[in-house]
Design a protein around this motif. Structure first.
Motif, PDB file in Angstrom:
ATOM      1  N   LEU A 390       0.693  -1.245   0.022  1.00 47.67           N
ATOM      2  CA  LEU A 390       0.081   0.048  -0.146  1.00 47.67           C
ATOM      3  C   LEU A 390       0.981   1.223  -0.088  1.00 47.67           C
ATOM      4  N   THR A 391       1.700   1.249   0.635  1.00 47.33           N
ATOM      5  CA  THR A 391       2.688   2.260   0.955  1.00 47.33           C
ATOM      6  C   THR A 391       3.662   2.573  -0.440  1.00 47.33           C
ATOM      7  N   LEU A 392       4.028   1.457  -0.920  1.00 42.64           N
ATOM      8  CA  LEU A 392       4.607   1.633  -2.058  1.00 42.64           C
ATOM      9  C   LEU A 392       3.807   2.190  -3.311  1.00 42.64           C
ATOM     10  N   LEU A 393       2.671   1.768  -3.386  1.00 46.14           N
ATOM     11  CA  LEU A 393       1.606   2.255  -4.571  1.00 46.14           C
ATOM     12  C   LEU A 393       1.439   3.476  -4.064  1.00 46.14           C
ATOM     13  N   ASP A 394       1.059   3.983  -3.127  1.00 41.66           N
ATOM     14  CA  ASP A 394       0.541   5.346  -2.778  1.00 41.66           C
ATOM     15  C   ASP A 394       1.718   6.379  -3.461  1.00 41.66           C
ATOM     16  N   ARG A 395       2.909   5.833  -2.822  1.00 40.40           N
ATOM     17  CA  ARG A 395       4.000   6.830  -3.312  1.00 40.40           C
ATOM     18  C   ARG A 395       4.495   6.926  -4.734  1.00 40.40           C
ATOM     19  N   GLU A 396       4.602   5.824  -5.213  1.00 40.83           N
ATOM     20  CA  GLU A 396       5.091   5.599  -6.636  1.00 40.83           C
ATOM     21  C   GLU A 396       4.058   6.029  -7.706  1.00 40.83           C
ATOM     22  N   LEU A 397       2.794   5.643  -7.449  1.00 42.52           N
ATOM     23  CA  LEU A 397       1.477   6.230  -8.460  1.00 42.52           C
ATOM     24  C   LEU A 397       1.196   7.498  -8.328  1.00 42.52           C
ATOM     25  N   ALA A 398       1.609   7.953  -7.468  1.00 42.93           N
ATOM     26  CA  ALA A 398       1.464   9.666  -7.126  1.00 42.93           C
ATOM     27  C   ALA A 398       2.287  10.312  -8.149  1.00 42.93           C
ATOM     28  N   ARG A 399       3.173   9.944  -8.559  1.00 40.08           N
ATOM     29  CA  ARG A 399       4.571  10.607  -9.480  1.00 40.08           C
ATOM     30  C   ARG A 399       3.661  11.209 -10.677  1.00 40.08           C
ATOM     31  N   PRO A 400       2.916  10.331 -11.544  1.00 45.09           N
ATOM     32  CA  PRO A 400       2.497  10.943 -12.635  1.00 45.09           C
ATOM     33  C   PRO A 400       1.377  12.056 -12.582  1.00 45.09           C
ATOM     34  N   THR A 401       0.865  12.219 -11.286  1.00 47.80           N
ATOM     35  CA  THR A 401      -0.064  13.484 -11.189  1.00 47.80           C
ATOM     36  C   THR A 401       0.907  14.600 -10.877  1.00 47.80           C
ATOM     37  N   ARG A 402       2.222  14.690 -10.772  1.00 48.20           N
ATOM     38  CA  ARG A 402       3.011  15.806 -10.605  1.00 48.20           C
ATOM     39  C   ARG A 402       3.613  15.905 -12.082  1.00 48.20           C
ATOM     40  N   GLY A 403       3.327  15.080 -12.969  1.00 51.01           N
ATOM     41  CA  GLY A 403       4.022  15.402 -14.370  1.00 51.01           C
ATOM     42  C   GLY A 403       5.503  14.771 -14.362  1.00 51.01           C
ATOM     43  N   GLU A 404       5.840  14.305 -13.600  1.00 53.11           N
ATOM     44  CA  GLU A 404       7.363  13.583 -13.523  1.00 53.11           C
ATOM     45  C   GLU A 404       7.636  12.464 -14.165  1.00 53.11           C
ATOM     46  N   VAL A 405       6.692  11.598 -14.622  1.00 55.40           N
ATOM     47  CA  VAL A 405       6.844  10.690 -15.405  1.00 55.40           C
ATOM     48  C   VAL A 405       5.196  10.009 -15.866  1.00 55.40           C
ATOM     49  N   SER A 406       5.405   9.221 -16.931  1.00 61.30           N
ATOM     50  CA  SER A 406       3.908   8.674 -17.607  1.00 61.30           C
ATOM     51  C   SER A 406       3.624   7.570 -16.185  1.00 61.30           C
ATOM     52  N   VAL A 407       2.398   6.983 -16.496  1.00 60.32           N
ATOM     53  CA  VAL A 407       1.920   5.894 -15.763  1.00 60.32           C
ATOM     54  C   VAL A 407       2.439   4.621 -16.077  1.00 60.32           C
ATOM     55  N   GLN A 408       2.778   4.714 -17.494  1.00 56.14           N
ATOM     56  CA  GLN A 408       3.410   3.432 -18.001  1.00 56.14           C
ATOM     57  C   GLN A 408       4.850   3.043 -17.702  1.00 56.14           C
ATOM     58  N   GLN A 409       5.642   4.229 -17.584  1.00 53.57           N
ATOM     59  CA  GLN A 409       7.018   4.215 -16.988  1.00 53.57           C
ATOM     60  C   GLN A 409       6.885   3.689 -15.691  1.00 53.57           C
ATOM     61  N   VAL A 410       6.120   4.309 -14.717  1.00 55.74           N
ATOM     62  CA  VAL A 410       6.128   3.836 -13.360  1.00 55.74           C
ATOM     63  C   VAL A 410       5.633   2.435 -13.092  1.00 55.74           C
ATOM     64  N   MET A 411       4.688   2.062 -13.750  1.00 55.95           N
ATOM     65  CA  MET A 411       4.457   0.624 -13.868  1.00 55.95           C
ATOM     66  C   MET A 411       5.692  -0.375 -14.146  1.00 55.95           C
ATOM     67  N   ASN A 412       6.403   0.146 -15.187  1.00 57.40           N
ATOM     68  CA  ASN A 412       7.406  -0.491 -15.569  1.00 57.40           C
ATOM     69  C   ASN A 412       8.537  -1.002 -14.457  1.00 57.40           C
ATOM     70  N   GLU A 413       8.672   0.298 -13.712  1.00 57.18           N
ATOM     71  CA  GLU A 413       9.666   0.340 -12.824  1.00 57.18           C
ATOM     72  C   GLU A 413       9.105  -0.735 -11.783  1.00 57.18           C
ATOM     73  N   ILE A 414       8.203  -0.455 -11.010  1.00 54.18           N
ATOM     74  CA  ILE A 414       7.633  -1.087  -9.894  1.00 54.18           C
ATOM     75  C   ILE A 414       7.190  -2.643 -10.088  1.00 54.18           C
ATOM     76  N   GLU A 415       6.899  -3.000 -11.198  1.00 52.56           N
ATOM     77  CA  GLU A 415       6.291  -4.255 -11.549  1.00 52.56           C
ATOM     78  C   GLU A 415       7.301  -5.517 -11.090  1.00 52.56           C
ATOM     79  N   PRO A 416       8.543  -5.481 -11.415  1.00 51.79           N
ATOM     80  CA  PRO A 416       9.358  -6.444 -10.918  1.00 51.79           C
ATOM     81  C   PRO A 416       9.417  -6.518  -9.070  1.00 51.79           C
ATOM     82  N   ALA A 417       9.530  -5.145  -8.618  1.00 49.55           N
ATOM     83  CA  ALA A 417       9.656  -5.239  -7.335  1.00 49.55           C
ATOM     84  C   ALA A 417       8.231  -5.890  -6.603  1.00 49.55           C
TER      85      ALA A 417
END
Length: 425
Positions: A390-417
């Motif tokens: 839950l903590t991981l998802l809240d932190r990482e998936l908030a990044r696209p809302t700040r225009g830092e990165v696309s949702v696709q890129q975030v998902m690619n980064e966190i999927e292995p973990a």
């Protein structure tokens, strides 16, 4: 002084025998009576909970019910585990979704399917809510209440910009995603070059809105918490739409209670805050409606229920108390009042309608009472390290809302973990 007439020896003997028999009978009842305990953070609950416990003990005279009061969920889980390890387990375990499944995952609670099949008409519970009490297809307790997300809004701000009230019917065909975007844009007000001074809505969802995926019939995980669906195209597309609320439209911010946000999508506990504030006489006019519809109209919900300890020394008596507080109207109504969330079964729902009929804006009570049917579970509590996920998802998936990165890129980064974490059982 009135003289006392001496008793005859035979009468004294009869009285002594009678007193002795009464004492023996009382001792026998005390010896046969068992004590069952219910643990939970009940410190700030209403007096109705104590009333329910007393009423149960009066109804089932061979069982004494006691509360074990903790301060918070973490303390409740820790104390339940410690007591179980020490051989003095609580008989019943109250919890929201995370502690409720913690009990089951750590073998502190046990399946209750056989008792339910014997004593309960499960159709009185919304199926979605009852399913949230399951783990590996076994039922580990009965639900007591839910805390669904609803759309609270400032009626004064809606009137200022010419908007109609939100629908109160969960099956309504109006108020879809496009309507929601249009409404929040219209409610957002810019008074200077520094940005918005009043926003359309204070909140939408957790971590870029991942807990709103149910509106599209989507989830990040399967019910058994073994698969991650975050990189599926339909999930990416929905999350990208969510992100535009921040990046493209700029409609999220401010504070609903202070009037700088015209709406908020939030749990039902906001209801208590609003009712307390409106008593002051200087608060804005407010109302509540259903959530916007994607392909479905569902509400991400916190679930609450009571489980049966796997180490209860008196499981049958403990089951009687569990059933009394969650199913039997005389106990369930009192428990629901004390719990102060959205009730589930017909008796508690009728009581809720009656208690809040003079406090809620006209026509809105059904938004609350019908919401459990449209509740959905994000499944994280069904994994031993769900809180970490839950903590991981809240932190990482908030990044696209700040225009830092696309949702696709975030998902690619966190999927292995995430896939690695899912294997930790």
């Amino acid at each position: 002084m009135i003289p006392v007439k001496p008793e005859c020896p035979q009468r004294l003997l009869v009285m002594m025998v009678w007193i002795l028999l009464v004492a023996i009978a009382g001792a026998d009842v005390s010896a046969q009576q068992v004590t069952v305990t219910l643990i939970g953070p009940f410190g700030n609950w209403g007096d109705e909970l104590t009333e329910a416990i007393v009423l149960f003990s009066e109804k089932y005279r061979d069982v004494k019910a006691e509360l074990l009061i903790t301060t918070n969920w973490n303390t409740t889980m820790s104390q339940a585990a410690t007591m179980t390890a020490g051989g003095v387990a609580p008989d019943l375990l109250y919890g929201s979704a995370t502690p409720f499944h913690y009990y089951a995952l750590n073998h502190l609670s046990q399946p209750i399917d056989s008792w339910v099949q014997r004593d309960i008409d499960t159709t009185v519970y919304p199926k979605s809510v009852l399913d949230a009490m399951r783990l590996s297809d076994s039922l580990y307790g009965l639900p007591t209440a839910v805390s669904p997300s609803l759309a609270y809004y400032n009626m004064d701000r809606f009137n200022e910009v010419g908007l109609d009230m939100l629908p109160v019917n969960w099956t309504s065909e109006v108020f879809n995603w496009d309507d929601f975007v249009t409404i929040t844009r219209k409610l957002t007000r810019y008074e200077n070059e520094g940005g918005a001074s009043h926003f359309g809505t204070q909140a939408f969802g957790r971590g870029g809105g991942w807990n709103r995926l149910g509106m599209w019939g989507l989830d990040l995980f399967d019910p058994h918490m073994t698969e991650f669906y975050g990189n599926r195209p339909e999930v990416i597309e929905a999350m990208e739409q969510f992100a535009t609320l921040w990046t493209t439209h700029g409609v999220i911010g401010g504070k609903f209670m202070s009037g700088t946000a015209a709406m908020t999508l939030a749990h039902a506990d906001v209801l208590n805050q609003l009712i307390n504030q409106q008593g002051s006489g200087s608060f804005f006019n407010w109302s509540v409606g259903v959530l916007p519809r994607g392909t479905k109209r569902l509400t991400y919900t916190a679930f609450h229920g009571i489980g049966l300890s796997s180490q209860s020394k008196h499981p049958e008596e403990a089951w009687q108390l569990l059933k009394f507080l969650t199913y039997e109207p005389e106990g369930a109504v009192l428990f629901a009042r004390a719990e102060n969330r959205i009730p589930l079964i017909p008796a508690t729902t009728r009581d809720f309608r009656q208690r809040f009929s003079h406090l809620l804006p006209r026509g809105t009570i059904t938004v609350f009472t019908e919401s459990p049917v449209f509740a959905y579970d994000a499944y994280l509590s069904r994994h031993p390290i769900g809180a970490h996920l839950l903590t991981l998802l809240d932190r990482e998936l908030a990044r696209p809302t700040r225009g830092e990165v696309s949702v696709q890129q975030v998902m690619n980064e966190i999927e292995p973990a995430i896939r690695a974490l899912l294997k930790e059982r």
